[in-house]
Design a protein around this motif. Structure first.
Motif, PDB file in Angstrom:
ATOM      1  N   PRO A 202       0.793  -1.235   0.000  1.00  0.00           N
ATOM      2  CA  PRO A 202       0.000   0.000   0.000  1.00  0.00           C
ATOM      3  C   PRO A 202       0.830   1.292   0.000  1.00  0.00           C
ATOM      4  N   TYR A 203       2.030   1.228   0.537  1.00  0.00           N
ATOM      5  CA  TYR A 203       2.869   2.433   0.632  1.00  0.00           C
ATOM      6  C   TYR A 203       4.311   2.020   0.886  1.00  0.00           C
ATOM      7  N   ILE A 204       5.187   2.995   0.804  1.00  0.00           N
ATOM      8  CA  ILE A 204       6.582   2.737   1.156  1.00  0.00           C
ATOM      9  C   ILE A 204       6.986   3.704   2.266  1.00  0.00           C
ATOM     10  N   GLU A 205       7.810   3.204   3.176  1.00  0.00           N
ATOM     11  CA  GLU A 205       8.226   4.043   4.299  1.00  0.00           C
ATOM     12  C   GLU A 205       9.631   4.585   4.085  1.00  0.00           C
ATOM     13  N   ILE A 206       9.829   5.829   4.490  1.00  0.00           N
ATOM     14  CA  ILE A 206      11.183   6.391   4.546  1.00  0.00           C
ATOM     15  C   ILE A 206      11.585   6.365   6.012  1.00  0.00           C
ATOM     16  N   TYR A 207      12.676   5.652   6.305  1.00  0.00           N
ATOM     17  CA  TYR A 207      13.099   5.534   7.702  1.00  0.00           C
ATOM     18  C   TYR A 207      14.083   6.648   8.055  1.00  0.00           C
ATOM     19  N   GLY A 208      13.551   7.728   8.560  1.00  0.00           N
ATOM     20  CA  GLY A 208      14.385   8.847   9.008  1.00  0.00           C
ATOM     21  C   GLY A 208      14.508   9.930   7.955  1.00  0.00           C
ATOM     22  N   THR A 209      14.126  11.149   8.365  1.00  0.00           N
ATOM     23  CA  THR A 209      14.219  12.289   7.437  1.00  0.00           C
ATOM     24  C   THR A 209      15.043  13.417   8.057  1.00  0.00           C
ATOM     25  N   ASP A 210      15.768  13.039   9.142  1.00  0.00           N
ATOM     26  CA  ASP A 210      16.548  14.067   9.846  1.00  0.00           C
ATOM     27  C   ASP A 210      18.035  13.722   9.883  1.00  0.00           C
ATOM     28  N   TYR A 211      18.481  12.989   8.888  1.00  0.00           N
ATOM     29  CA  TYR A 211      19.918  12.677   8.805  1.00  0.00           C
ATOM     30  C   TYR A 211      20.682  13.899   8.282  1.00  0.00           C
ATOM     31  N   PRO A 212      21.979  13.979   8.601  1.00  0.00           N
ATOM     32  CA  PRO A 212      22.778  15.117   8.107  1.00  0.00           C
ATOM     33  C   PRO A 212      23.151  14.952   6.625  1.00  0.00           C
ATOM     34  N   THR A 213      22.135  14.876   5.774  1.00  0.00           N
ATOM     35  CA  THR A 213      22.349  14.782   4.326  1.00  0.00           C
ATOM     36  C   THR A 213      21.538  15.909   3.685  1.00  0.00           C
ATOM     37  N   THR A 214      21.689  16.095   2.381  1.00  0.00           N
ATOM     38  CA  THR A 214      21.042  17.257   1.747  1.00  0.00           C
ATOM     39  C   THR A 214      19.531  17.301   1.951  1.00  0.00           C
ATOM     40  N   PRO A 282      17.392   1.760  13.844  1.00  0.00           N
ATOM     41  CA  PRO A 282      18.705   1.741  14.489  1.00  0.00           C
ATOM     42  C   PRO A 282      19.750   1.155  13.551  1.00  0.00           C
ATOM     43  N   GLY A 283      20.930   1.781  13.546  1.00  0.00           N
ATOM     44  CA  GLY A 283      22.051   1.194  12.801  1.00  0.00           C
ATOM     45  C   GLY A 283      22.132   1.537  11.333  1.00  0.00           C
ATOM     46  N   ASP A 284      21.325   2.477  10.853  1.00  0.00           N
ATOM     47  CA  ASP A 284      21.442   2.890   9.451  1.00  0.00           C
ATOM     48  C   ASP A 284      22.478   4.013   9.342  1.00  0.00           C
ATOM     49  N   PRO A 285      23.596   3.807   8.644  1.00  0.00           N
ATOM     50  CA  PRO A 285      24.536   4.919   8.471  1.00  0.00           C
ATOM     51  C   PRO A 285      23.921   5.998   7.572  1.00  0.00           C
TER      52      PRO A 285
END
Ligand SMILES: NC(=O)c1ccc[n+]([C@@H]2O[C@H](COP(=O)([O-])OP(=O)(O)OC[C@H]3O[C@@H](n4cnc5c(N)ncnc54)[C@H](O)[C@@H]3O)[C@@H](O)[C@H]2O)c1
Length: 323
Positions: A202-214, A282-285
């Motif tokens: 039904p959908y796809i999840e984005i795990y984390g949107t507050d990483y220090p990336t653009t 947890p544990g995603d670089p």
């Protein structure tokens, strides 16, 4: 030239078997079909055998007497490895050690190992180099890092020659559309996004949107499966030409964020699907990108499909053919 492929009915292994067959190698696959498919083995014989059956594996090796073994078979799901580490140490480490013991006893010298960027854990510097420290942060990564250590020791002690290829994020499918990824359950971003586009999930999840990336989402280095198979063929030649044991990163040296990948999947498929922003796992670089200088310089490997939209197109073409 005879090559034995373990896990040749799986996603990456089946692409390797196809390429070996097309190039005229005599190929034999061992796979227990736990995550592979009979139909994916397009060349040579498939022996449906579990690698834990060391006597049977030995008999197959003895009869086939390969010039080299390419070892893809493994358990591959990181969260599962956290819940069930014994499965991962048994299948990825113990079964590999037993396979290697057989190779040494039968004097089969050349070995190519499917390692992973997960051996680096959360790297201090990116792009990550082969010489950077190995700090795996889950049993899957540790089960592979242990094999790399075992390979070094066996190479020193018994003259086994190996190439360990550390894959980054493998994606895409056979450009001819004959095979592709057909996991029982996929956790891979591109595949899941395509399944969302197909309406299968039904959908796809984005795990984390507050990483220090653009854009705040994680960045990964996506390599087309055909380019990865080129690396195996080059490594095979290198070993057969008496190259010394070594370790190489397999990636393009640049990455895409989760949001960029989802955008590209929507563009290629022409389908807008639901995306949910969820908490970090947890544990995603934040960034995991290969420094691929070594494989380019030492093995003269070069990518042909370094194009995210092409990667997605081949995966989409394949995804539409399977239910
Ligand atoms: N897909 C990726 O992005 C990626 C990234 C890094 C490393 N790798 C490594 O590449 C290799 C291939 O991965 P894949 O994505 O093709 O996975 P896959 O699950 O499609 O392939 C693995 C194959 O091995 C078989 N297998 C597993 N355990 C076995 C056993 N005990 N005996 C016999 N056969 C067994 C499975 O049935 C399957 O066909 C694995 O070693 C994996 O760790 C994959």
């Amino acid at each position: 030239m005879r090559v034995l492929v373990t896990g040749g009915a799986g996603y990456i292994g089946s692409h390797c078997v196809k390429r070996l067959g097309e190039l005229g190698y005599e190929v034999l696959t061992i796979d227990n079909l736990s995550n592979g498919n009979k139909w994916a083995v397009l060349y040579g014989e498939l022996k449906v055998v579990d690698l834990s059956d060391t006597a049977k594996v030995r008999e197959i090796l003895k009869n086939f007497n390969p010039d080299a073994v390419i070892h893809f078979a493994a358990s591959i799901v990181v969260p599962e490895s956290v819940k069930n580490p014994i499965k991962y140490y048994k299948n990825n480490t113990e079964n590999t050690l037993n396979l290697l013991k057989n190779l040494i006893e039968l004097d089969i010298k050349n070995f190519i190992f499917s390692s992973t960027a997960a051996v680096y854990g959360i790297p201090d510097t990116v792009p990550v180099k082969e010489t950077d420290p190995l700090n795996p942060i889950n049993p899957y990564g540790r089960s592979k890092a242990m094999v790399e250590q075992i390979l070094q020791d066996l190479s020193n002690a018994y003259g086994l020659k190996y190439v360990s290829l550390r894959y980054f994020n493998v994606a895409g499918a056979d450009p001819e559309g004959k095979i592709g990824q057909a996991y029982r359950e996929s956790t891979h971003l591109i595949t899941r996004a395509l399944k969302a586009a197909k309406g299968e999930i039904p959908y796809i999840e984005i795990y984390g949107t507050d990483y220090p990336t653009t854009d705040g989402t994680c960045i990964r280095d996506y390599i087309h499966v055909s380019d990865l198979i080129d690396a195996h063929l080059i490594a095979l030649k290198y070993l057969l030409d008496n190259g010394q044991s070594d370790v190489f990163n397999c990636g393009y040296g640049h990455g895409y964020s989760v949001k960029e990948v989802i955008y590209a999947v929507k563009k290629v498929t022409g389908i807008d699907f639901k995306v949910i922003e969820a908490d970090r796992r947890p544990g995603d670089p934040p960034r995991l990108v290969a420094d691929s200088t070594k494989i380019k310089e030492k093995l003269n490997w070069g990518p042909k499909y370094d194009d995210l939209e092409f990667i997605i197109k081949t995966a989409w073409q394949w995804e539409k053919t399977i239910s």
